[in-house]
Every structure is written in C-alpha cells, then in structure tokens.
Motif scaffolding. Sequence first.
Motif, PDB file in Angstrom:
ATOM      1  N   ALA A 176      -2.077  -3.370  -4.190  1.00 38.34           N
ATOM      2  CA  ALA A 176      -3.150  -2.424  -4.519  1.00 38.34           C
ATOM      3  C   ALA A 176      -3.933  -2.857  -5.749  1.00 38.34           C
ATOM      4  O   ALA A 176      -5.164  -2.751  -5.787  1.00 38.34           O
ATOM      5  CB  ALA A 176      -2.563  -1.029  -4.734  1.00 38.34           C
ATOM      6  N   SER A 177      -3.248  -3.365  -6.764  1.00 36.11           N
ATOM      7  CA  SER A 177      -3.936  -3.804  -7.984  1.00 36.11           C
ATOM      8  C   SER A 177      -4.820  -5.012  -7.708  1.00 36.11           C
ATOM      9  O   SER A 177      -5.928  -5.129  -8.253  1.00 36.11           O
ATOM     10  CB  SER A 177      -2.914  -4.137  -9.072  1.00 36.11           C
ATOM     11  OG  SER A 177      -2.174  -2.994  -9.435  1.00 36.11           O
ATOM     12  N   ALA A 178      -4.337  -5.924  -6.858  1.00 36.39           N
ATOM     13  CA  ALA A 178      -5.135  -7.102  -6.507  1.00 36.39           C
ATOM     14  C   ALA A 178      -6.374  -6.689  -5.725  1.00 36.39           C
ATOM     15  O   ALA A 178      -7.464  -7.242  -5.925  1.00 36.39           O
ATOM     16  CB  ALA A 178      -4.292  -8.086  -5.703  1.00 36.39           C
ATOM     17  N   LEU A 179      -6.237  -5.707  -4.821  1.00 35.12           N
ATOM     18  CA  LEU A 179      -7.387  -5.222  -4.059  1.00 35.12           C
ATOM     19  C   LEU A 179      -8.414  -4.581  -4.974  1.00 35.12           C
ATOM     20  O   LEU A 179      -9.628  -4.810  -4.841  1.00 35.12           O
ATOM     21  CB  LEU A 179      -6.929  -4.221  -2.993  1.00 35.12           C
ATOM     22  CG  LEU A 179      -8.040  -3.550  -2.187  1.00 35.12           C
ATOM     23  CD1 LEU A 179      -8.897  -4.576  -1.461  1.00 35.12           C
ATOM     24  CD2 LEU A 179      -7.447  -2.545  -1.190  1.00 35.12           C
ATOM     25  N   ASN A 449      -8.370   4.065  -0.151  1.00 34.14           N
ATOM     26  CA  ASN A 449      -7.532   5.126   0.390  1.00 34.14           C
ATOM     27  C   ASN A 449      -6.660   5.679  -0.751  1.00 34.14           C
ATOM     28  O   ASN A 449      -6.052   4.915  -1.489  1.00 34.14           O
ATOM     29  CB  ASN A 449      -6.652   4.541   1.498  1.00 34.14           C
ATOM     30  CG  ASN A 449      -5.732   5.560   2.134  1.00 34.14           C
ATOM     31  OD1 ASN A 449      -5.078   6.346   1.459  1.00 34.14           O
ATOM     32  ND2 ASN A 449      -5.652   5.526   3.451  1.00 34.14           N
ATOM     33  N   PRO A 450      -6.604   6.995  -0.938  1.00 34.53           N
ATOM     34  CA  PRO A 450      -5.828   7.562  -2.047  1.00 34.53           C
ATOM     35  C   PRO A 450      -4.388   7.064  -2.102  1.00 34.53           C
ATOM     36  O   PRO A 450      -3.826   6.877  -3.184  1.00 34.53           O
ATOM     37  CB  PRO A 450      -5.901   9.061  -1.806  1.00 34.53           C
ATOM     38  CG  PRO A 450      -7.188   9.253  -1.077  1.00 34.53           C
ATOM     39  CD  PRO A 450      -7.331   8.048  -0.191  1.00 34.53           C
ATOM     40  N   ASP A 451      -3.771   6.842  -0.932  1.00 31.79           N
ATOM     41  CA  ASP A 451      -2.397   6.337  -0.918  1.00 31.79           C
ATOM     42  C   ASP A 451      -2.316   4.936  -1.520  1.00 31.79           C
ATOM     43  O   ASP A 451      -1.325   4.570  -2.153  1.00 31.79           O
ATOM     44  CB  ASP A 451      -1.858   6.304   0.519  1.00 31.79           C
ATOM     45  CG  ASP A 451      -1.647   7.703   1.082  1.00 31.79           C
ATOM     46  OD1 ASP A 451      -1.519   8.634   0.272  1.00 31.79           O
ATOM     47  OD2 ASP A 451      -1.628   7.840   2.317  1.00 31.79           O
ATOM     48  N   ILE A 452      -3.373   4.126  -1.323  1.00 26.86           N
ATOM     49  CA  ILE A 452      -3.430   2.784  -1.892  1.00 26.86           C
ATOM     50  C   ILE A 452      -3.783   2.869  -3.377  1.00 26.86           C
ATOM     51  O   ILE A 452      -3.173   2.212  -4.222  1.00 26.86           O
ATOM     52  CB  ILE A 452      -4.470   1.917  -1.160  1.00 26.86           C
ATOM     53  CG1 ILE A 452      -4.105   1.791   0.323  1.00 26.86           C
ATOM     54  CG2 ILE A 452      -4.590   0.541  -1.804  1.00 26.86           C
ATOM     55  CD1 ILE A 452      -2.900   0.954   0.605  1.00 26.86           C
ATOM     56  N   ALA A 453      -4.772   3.704  -3.701  1.00 23.30           N
ATOM     57  CA  ALA A 453      -5.263   3.794  -5.076  1.00 23.30           C
ATOM     58  C   ALA A 453      -4.177   4.227  -6.048  1.00 23.30           C
ATOM     59  O   ALA A 453      -4.143   3.770  -7.200  1.00 23.30           O
ATOM     60  CB  ALA A 453      -6.449   4.753  -5.149  1.00 23.30           C
ATOM     61  N   GLN A 454      -3.284   5.099  -5.612  1.00 24.74           N
ATOM     62  CA  GLN A 454      -2.246   5.572  -6.526  1.00 24.74           C
ATOM     63  C   GLN A 454      -1.222   4.482  -6.858  1.00 24.74           C
ATOM     64  O   GLN A 454      -0.445   4.621  -7.801  1.00 24.74           O
ATOM     65  CB  GLN A 454      -1.543   6.792  -5.942  1.00 24.74           C
ATOM     66  CG  GLN A 454      -0.677   6.524  -4.731  1.00 24.74           C
ATOM     67  CD  GLN A 454       0.008   7.782  -4.219  1.00 24.74           C
ATOM     68  OE1 GLN A 454      -0.169   8.869  -4.782  1.00 24.74           O
ATOM     69  NE2 GLN A 454       0.780   7.653  -3.155  1.00 24.74           N
ATOM     70  N   ARG A 455      -1.235   3.395  -6.091  1.00 24.57           N
ATOM     71  CA  ARG A 455      -0.321   2.290  -6.369  1.00 24.57           C
ATOM     72  C   ARG A 455      -0.936   1.233  -7.284  1.00 24.57           C
ATOM     73  O   ARG A 455      -0.297   0.236  -7.602  1.00 24.57           O
ATOM     74  CB  ARG A 455       0.122   1.631  -5.056  1.00 24.57           C
ATOM     75  CG  ARG A 455       0.875   2.571  -4.129  1.00 24.57           C
ATOM     76  CD  ARG A 455       1.795   1.816  -3.178  1.00 24.57           C
ATOM     77  NE  ARG A 455       1.078   0.919  -2.293  1.00 24.57           N
ATOM     78  CZ  ARG A 455       0.673   1.235  -1.058  1.00 24.57           C
ATOM     79  NH1 ARG A 455       0.892   2.467  -0.599  1.00 24.57           N
ATOM     80  NH2 ARG A 455       0.064   0.360  -0.301  1.00 24.57           N
ATOM     81  N   GLN A 583      -9.161   1.593  10.021  1.00 19.18           N
ATOM     82  CA  GLN A 583      -8.473   0.819   8.992  1.00 19.18           C
ATOM     83  C   GLN A 583      -7.876   1.750   7.940  1.00 19.18           C
ATOM     84  O   GLN A 583      -8.187   2.937   7.903  1.00 19.18           O
ATOM     85  CB  GLN A 583      -9.403  -0.222   8.369  1.00 19.18           C
ATOM     86  CG  GLN A 583     -10.698   0.323   7.782  1.00 19.18           C
ATOM     87  CD  GLN A 583     -10.544   0.930   6.406  1.00 19.18           C
ATOM     88  OE1 GLN A 583      -9.958   0.305   5.524  1.00 19.18           O
ATOM     89  NE2 GLN A 583     -11.054   2.135   6.194  1.00 19.18           N
ATOM     90  N   TYR A 584      -7.044   1.193   7.062  1.00 16.08           N
ATOM     91  CA  TYR A 584      -6.209   2.016   6.189  1.00 16.08           C
ATOM     92  C   TYR A 584      -6.623   1.944   4.722  1.00 16.08           C
ATOM     93  O   TYR A 584      -6.248   2.814   3.940  1.00 16.08           O
ATOM     94  CB  TYR A 584      -4.757   1.550   6.342  1.00 16.08           C
ATOM     95  CG  TYR A 584      -3.754   2.243   5.445  1.00 16.08           C
ATOM     96  CD1 TYR A 584      -3.516   3.613   5.550  1.00 16.08           C
ATOM     97  CD2 TYR A 584      -3.042   1.522   4.498  1.00 16.08           C
ATOM     98  CE1 TYR A 584      -2.602   4.242   4.728  1.00 16.08           C
ATOM     99  CE2 TYR A 584      -2.122   2.141   3.668  1.00 16.08           C
ATOM    100  CZ  TYR A 584      -1.901   3.500   3.779  1.00 16.08           C
ATOM    101  OH  TYR A 584      -0.992   4.116   2.976  1.00 16.08           O
ATOM    102  N   TYR A 585      -7.391   0.957   4.332  1.00 17.11           N
ATOM    103  CA  TYR A 585      -7.514   0.624   2.913  1.00 17.11           C
ATOM    104  C   TYR A 585      -8.740   1.212   2.213  1.00 17.11           C
ATOM    105  O   TYR A 585      -8.677   1.572   1.037  1.00 17.11           O
ATOM    106  CB  TYR A 585      -7.509  -0.898   2.750  1.00 17.11           C
ATOM    107  CG  TYR A 585      -6.332  -1.549   3.431  1.00 17.11           C
ATOM    108  CD1 TYR A 585      -5.053  -1.416   2.908  1.00 17.11           C
ATOM    109  CD2 TYR A 585      -6.483  -2.253   4.619  1.00 17.11           C
ATOM    110  CE1 TYR A 585      -3.958  -1.979   3.532  1.00 17.11           C
ATOM    111  CE2 TYR A 585      -5.391  -2.832   5.258  1.00 17.11           C
ATOM    112  CZ  TYR A 585      -4.128  -2.685   4.715  1.00 17.11           C
ATOM    113  OH  TYR A 585      -3.047  -3.246   5.345  1.00 17.11           O
TER     114      TYR A 585
END
Length: 626
Positions: A176-179, A449-455, A583-585
Amino acid sequence: MCGITGIYSTRGAVSPGLISAMTDAIIHRGPDDGGFFCDGPIAIGNRRLAIIDLSPGGHQPMAFTEGDMWMVYNGEVYNFIELRAELRAKGYQFNTQSDTEVVLKAFHAWGTDAFTRLRGMYAVAIWDKRTQTLTLARDPFGIKPLYIAQCGDDIVFGSELKSLRLHPEFPKELNASALSFYLSHMYVPEPHSIYAKVERLPQGHWMKLGPNGRTTGKFYNPEPPAAASKRSYGETVEELVHVMEESVKAHLVADVPVGVFLSGGVDSSIVVAMMRRAGVDNIKTFTIGFEGAFASYDERQYANIIAKHFQTDHQEIVVQPSIVSLLEDRLIQKFDEPFANPAALIADVLSEFTRSKVTVALSGVGADEFFAGYPRYQGMLIMDQFRRVPGWMIEAAQKALSAMPKSPDRRNWIERARRLFNATNVPASSRYEALTRFTGDLQVNSLMNPDIAQRVDGTSVLPGITTSDGHLLEQLLQLDRETYLPGDLLTYTDRASMTHSLEVRTPFCDIVVDKFARTVPANYKIRRNELKFILKDGFKTIVPPEVMFRPKKGFSVPIGEWLLGPLKPMLHDLLSIENLNKQYYIEPKRAREILTAFEAGEHQYAFLLWAILIFLLWDSRINSIS
C-alpha cells in the motif's frame, strides 16, 4: 550482461522444471546462452548476453574448479583484469578470459569483502555447497536489479519480477505504501516493490541465506560529506576531467562493439568527449528525433553539433510514435511494475535502434545526482533560507499563489513557486518529497480503496534530511542516489535496454566518480544559479559551449494533450464505473471526480490520471493474469 534467477527452499529439492521456466522468462536479457543448476535446496539460472570472452568458457552457472561453489551473475566488472592478477598472485588459476570467473574466485578468496573490490554493475548469486549458504549481492548504485520474494517455504530471486511470478505461491498482495508513493511520484521507490512481500536488495548490500537463517550487510559505505576540499577550484576541475576520462575508459572494456547514447545534453556530450580522449577512433553515437506530438522535444540539432565536433559515426532514428501502441507494447508489457515515467518510452525506442548496430552503449545517466543537476536542489536551498523570513510574508505569498491559475506543467514558474512556499513550514524530508511529487497538494491516499489506504505506512519512504550540519545539498544528492536514481532512472534504463538485449553502461555511476564528487564543495556544483556548474565550466574548452551552457530542457511530454486526445478512449474505458468496480485498488467515485475535474479544465490532474491509467493497465494486463 545477463539475467539471473533462483530459488532457495527450506522444504527440500527444487523442481528443475520451475527453474527452467523462470530462466526462459528472461531470455531477452541473454539470448546468447543459458543454463540452470540444481543442488538440494538451491536452484539458480542464467541467461547470457556475451560481452567479455565470447567463448563457451563464459557459460553460466559457473562452477569453481572443485565444484564446491556455483555462481550466476548479471553485469560487468571493469577492473577484472587487475583483480585477476591479484588473485593469480595468491595462487588462483584461470580457465577463461571472462570477468565472471574473476568474480567467482574473488568471492572464494575474500568472501563478502570481495564486493568492496569490484568496480562495476552487477547482481550476483553464489551457492557454497560446503556451508549450504546462498549469497546475493547488488552493485553500489543499484544499476542492476535484484528482486527477492518469500513464496511459501521458498525464497525466490531474480533480475525481473516476471521470473518470480511463475512460482505457484508468489505473493500478490500489493504494498500500500509503495502504491501511494507511485501515484504521486510515478515510480516505486527502492528497496520496495509494488508487492508487499517482494523487495529489492538494496544497493551496495549482500544477503546470506543458509542453515542459520537470513543475514544482510552493507559493503559499500562511502565517506560522509567531507569538509570543503583543500584543492583550489582549478585543481578540482583538472581532477574532474581526469576522473571522468578514466571512468569512461574503464567502461569501454568489451569484446563487442560499443556506442553511446547522444541526447545533445551536457552529460552525454561529456561521455563522447571522454571517449575521444580515451583514444576511441570510431565513436558510434545514437540519437532519437521526434515528429508529431513529440516534435517540440527534438534535440537533434545539439546532438549533431557534438557529433560533428568529435567526428563521430552518428546515426539518428526519427519517430512519429503512436502513444497508444507505445503505451501498450512497451511500457506495460515490458515493465513488471506500474511505472509512469514517459521517458521510458523513448529509451525503449532508442535502445531498439541502437541494438541493431552495437551490443553495448554508454549513457550519461547519473550526472545530475552526483553533480547537482535538478532545479529542486536550488529550491531546497532557497527554502532553507526562508526560515529567516517572517511568517506573515510566507502566508501572504502562499495566499497570492493559491489564487493564480494552475498548470499541468511542473516547470511553470507559478507551479514551482507554489511548491516552494507551500512546503516551507514542514520538515526537510517532507519538503523535499513535496518538491518531487507530481500531484501537488492532493492527498493521493484518498484515491485508494479505503481498505488499501489504511495500510499505508504513515512514515515517509524517503530517508531523513537534516539542515543542521551544513551539508544539505550533499544529503539531497545522496537521497536521490538511493531513491530516484535506482528506482526511476536506472530502472527504465535497464528494462528498456535489456528487453532488446542491449547493455547500457553509466560512467557517472561509478565508485571512483562517486568518491571524487563527494569531495567537491557545494558552491562548485551550484554557482550563480547555474546547476552542475563545475561540469559545465570544467568541460567548456573540451565540449562546444553552445551545448554546455544551454538551458536544461529535460523531457517533459504532453501528458494532458495525450489524455484529451489519443488516450481519451482508453482513459474513459479504464475509468468507467463498470471497470473501476471490477478492480480493488482505486476508489471509483474519487477517480471519476478527478477525471471530471480534469476534463473541465483542471489540468493539474494530468499526471495523476496518467499514473492511474498506467496502474490500471498494469493491473489488468499483467497483475491480474499472472
């Protein structure tokens, strides 16, 4: 030059079929030869592009005489002749003329200390049967890539992710941080990868895998920024010319034709000049020219000045590229991670053309990171002085700039000033990250995606910067040498060239040049607002001045025009609600808002949409089907 891959397993014997497939996946990196070796928990593979010692004796994997040590190796070591003489004096015998054999026996003689003696670019894997230990190492500047992934009970490594993804337990969870960093900077920073459980071995490091687990060490430890050199300016210039001539000469060692990329800029012109001083009679130079959408970025006139001055065998390719085909065929298919620097497209076309004439090409990449070639360095030095300016004046300037029209051109003076003033009251590391972002003040995490952003890790992926020791410029240069140089410039240089089986060498990215550059005072690198001052001034009697002192142009492509023109159908397709929901991201609603704002005239979102476009193409074409 080659490509390598391998598996270290804790569960037992490795499948020969898997390592064979992983090796074949990178055949473009080495079409001349290939092979693999399996021994209990280890399997290593290599594809060879023959550059030094073209005989079968350079075949890899290469074994030590007694067969107790095996190695695969990607790169070139330029001081291998001197090292071979030193090893012969210790009693070692040699069966080939290759640098590969020298690296293998140097490791046998000195262990990981051998890497401190190597001058070159490389990624290496060495299996010691006696100790059941695998050693990986990567060159001091990260010129050659080396990815490492934990795949179930196996540790898998290789020059490119396409080999690693063939493992049935390849971990596809995204980092997530790399994205987040990618969306704002258009590349994934070292030592991360786009995948959470895949890393890149840091530059100048080794790693050991064996019965006692995993250990790592840093073998390249350059001296910290030194006090101002006691040399006079004239003496420093004299040594600069000597160091560059010696570096270029060292980078010419090869048993195949060597050419040079000539852009018509300062750095590549210096490389050509030093090739001539090194005694190369028939210098082959290669330049790319543009028509159509790229026409304003054509610099052939300056390349021709250099070619005529040094009487090179100059060859040009003129292209009127279709951005759609370039994007699909070159940037997406050939890069294993989302990568949005459009300069990679041009590097790919030039590499393909150059490979039809030579097997090796020199490049001026790295000069900016060693001798201060980017305007952002000036910006940081200016902002460091802003600490003395009253706060109300800073606030007034910020307010005035916020009211001015926004531009997608990051080189626009208003945009530069906006970034400078908006980043004034933040820590130095955050300030520098702000200057290098393509997304301005927009919080890119809101697009995820909030699930990705929180990581996303709240700490910066960039190393810390302080302003208290008087070496701010050197810290900025070192930061770019650890992040932007390997993560962006050297990444696309490697992928664009190796996909066409072309070896590109970078004489500025050299341990001797690095050692010298660290002793050059900051006011020699930037003087009277002139970036890379000592390079330009020092070579002005060698290289035509109309090239040396022309304004730095860089490669700024018309991203906004592409997105509103030839890429518009693709952009609307990928950012349709239907596709975004698949997509998920990326958060669909926010992405659509950005697209709507962009098409309504808010062109500051051009680079962000470009990065999203590349990511979604990568996810659908590469990630989702791998």
